[in-house]
Design a protein around this motif. Structure first.
Motif, short mmCIF file in Angstrom:
data_model
loop_
_atom_site.label_atom_id
_atom_site.label_comp_id
_atom_site.label_asym_id
_atom_site.label_seq_id
_atom_site.Cartn_x
_atom_site.Cartn_y
_atom_site.Cartn_z
N SER A 159 0.42 -0.99 0.10
CA SER A 159 0.21 -0.07 -0.12
C SER A 159 1.43 0.43 0.07
O SER A 159 1.93 0.98 0.76
CB SER A 159 -1.12 -0.20 1.27
N ASP A 160 0.26 2.49 -0.86
CA ASP A 160 1.43 3.91 -0.69
C ASP A 160 2.72 3.22 -1.30
O ASP A 160 3.48 3.02 -1.52
CB ASP A 160 0.31 4.62 0.05
N ASN A 161 3.28 3.35 0.65
CA ASN A 161 5.25 3.65 0.26
C ASN A 161 5.73 1.98 1.23
O ASN A 161 5.89 2.09 1.33
CB ASN A 161 5.69 4.76 0.34
N LYS A 162 4.64 1.26 1.41
CA LYS A 162 4.99 0.17 2.14
C LYS A 162 4.48 -1.32 2.00
O LYS A 162 3.49 -1.44 1.43
CB LYS A 162 3.74 0.30 3.57
N ILE A 163 5.46 -2.04 2.36
CA ILE A 163 5.95 -3.30 1.66
C ILE A 163 4.93 -4.58 3.34
O ILE A 163 6.87 -4.12 4.13
CB ILE A 163 6.51 -3.94 1.02
N VAL A 164 4.47 -5.37 3.64
CA VAL A 164 4.60 -6.00 4.26
C VAL A 164 4.82 -8.06 4.01
O VAL A 164 4.20 -8.20 3.12
CB VAL A 164 3.11 -5.87 5.10
N LEU A 165 5.56 -7.49 4.89
CA LEU A 165 6.21 -9.30 4.37
C LEU A 165 6.17 -10.37 5.79
O LEU A 165 6.13 -10.20 6.85
CB LEU A 165 8.14 -9.42 3.91
N LYS A 166 5.42 -10.71 5.23
CA LYS A 166 5.00 -12.13 5.95
C LYS A 166 6.27 -13.44 6.26
O LYS A 166 6.45 -13.96 4.74
CB LYS A 166 3.29 -12.72 5.81
N THR A 167 6.16 -13.33 7.36
CA THR A 167 7.88 -15.42 7.04
C THR A 167 6.56 -16.08 7.70
O THR A 167 5.87 -15.96 9.37
CB THR A 167 8.48 -14.73 8.43
N TYR A 168 6.75 -17.37 7.55
CA TYR A 168 6.96 -17.94 8.65
C TYR A 168 7.90 -19.07 8.50
O TYR A 168 8.95 -19.66 7.45
CB TYR A 168 5.53 -19.58 7.44
N VAL A 169 7.92 -20.04 10.28
CA VAL A 169 9.12 -20.78 10.05
C VAL A 169 8.74 -21.73 11.13
O VAL A 169 8.06 -21.78 12.28
CB VAL A 169 10.17 -20.41 10.71
N VAL A 170 8.91 -23.27 10.81
CA VAL A 170 8.25 -24.44 11.28
C VAL A 170 9.56 -24.19 12.92
O VAL A 170 11.07 -24.57 12.07
CB VAL A 170 8.46 -25.41 10.65
#
Length: 192
Positions: A159-170
């Motif tokens: 959005s606008d000037n942001k990027i959200v990165l999702k992490t998943y670790v077992v």
């Protein structure tokens, strides 16, 4: 013989001239592309601006595997090779491409996930510069995702000037999830 009125003929000629005069590949004024678009591999797109010049581009990818270990992804923009990725993995796997459009630029997220335990082996953000996609952010290394663990990252939102990165670790005590927000300015991604 069918009679066509002069008025109908002029309307038809005017409509045809208008359609013929509209430049191909230019996005309509006042329209914008979605901030996040999942782009399927081995498919052609003609409605998105992937270069950041506000014009729709012809964008397509081609995945292939050679020698049963090399997983290639060739990325084309306007019928020219713009990026060639190669991941060595004898289990095969899949590439995921996401177009991310922010106020500060347009980026292509490319990640590769192995068929072996769904472990992620590569995730980078690329930007189109001088006819090629160049890596501007190595998500894999920045978020400490290793090839030896069952883990992955993905683009959650843009959005606008942001990027959200999702992490998943077992981990041994169960799965761990966390979101990281980054902004892009002055040619760099910065964590918020």
């Amino acid at each position: 013989m069918m009679k066509i009125s002069l008025k109908k003929m002029l309307v038809t000629i005017l409509a045809t001239a208008l359609v013929m005069a509209t430049p191909v590949g230019v996005m309509a004024r006042g329209t914008s592309q979605p901030a996040k678009v999942n782009l399927a591999v081995n498919r052609t797109y003609k409605q998105y601006d992937v270069t950041g010049d506000k014009k729709a581009d012809i964008f397509y990818t081609r995945k292939s595997m050679t020698s049963n270990v090399n997983n290639h992804l060739k990325v084309y923009v306007n019928k020219k090779l713009a990026l060639n990725c190669n991941i060595r993995d004898d289990q095969g796997g899949r590439y995921e491409t996401v177009l991310c459009t922010m106020n500060s630029g347009t980026f292509l997220s490319i990640r590769f996930e192995s068929n072996m335990n769904d472990k992620q082996m590569m995730h980078k953000l690329y930007q189109y510069k001088n006819g090629k996609f160049v890596s501007v952010f190595n998500v894999q290394s920045k978020l400490f995702i290793t090839n030896s663990s069952i883990s992955n990252t993905s683009v959650k939102s843009v959005s606008d000037n942001k990027i959200v990165l999702k992490t998943y670790v077992v981990l041994t005590n169960g799965p761990w999830r966390k979101n990281y927000t980054y902004t892009y300015s002055s040619g760099k991604f910065k964590r918020v």
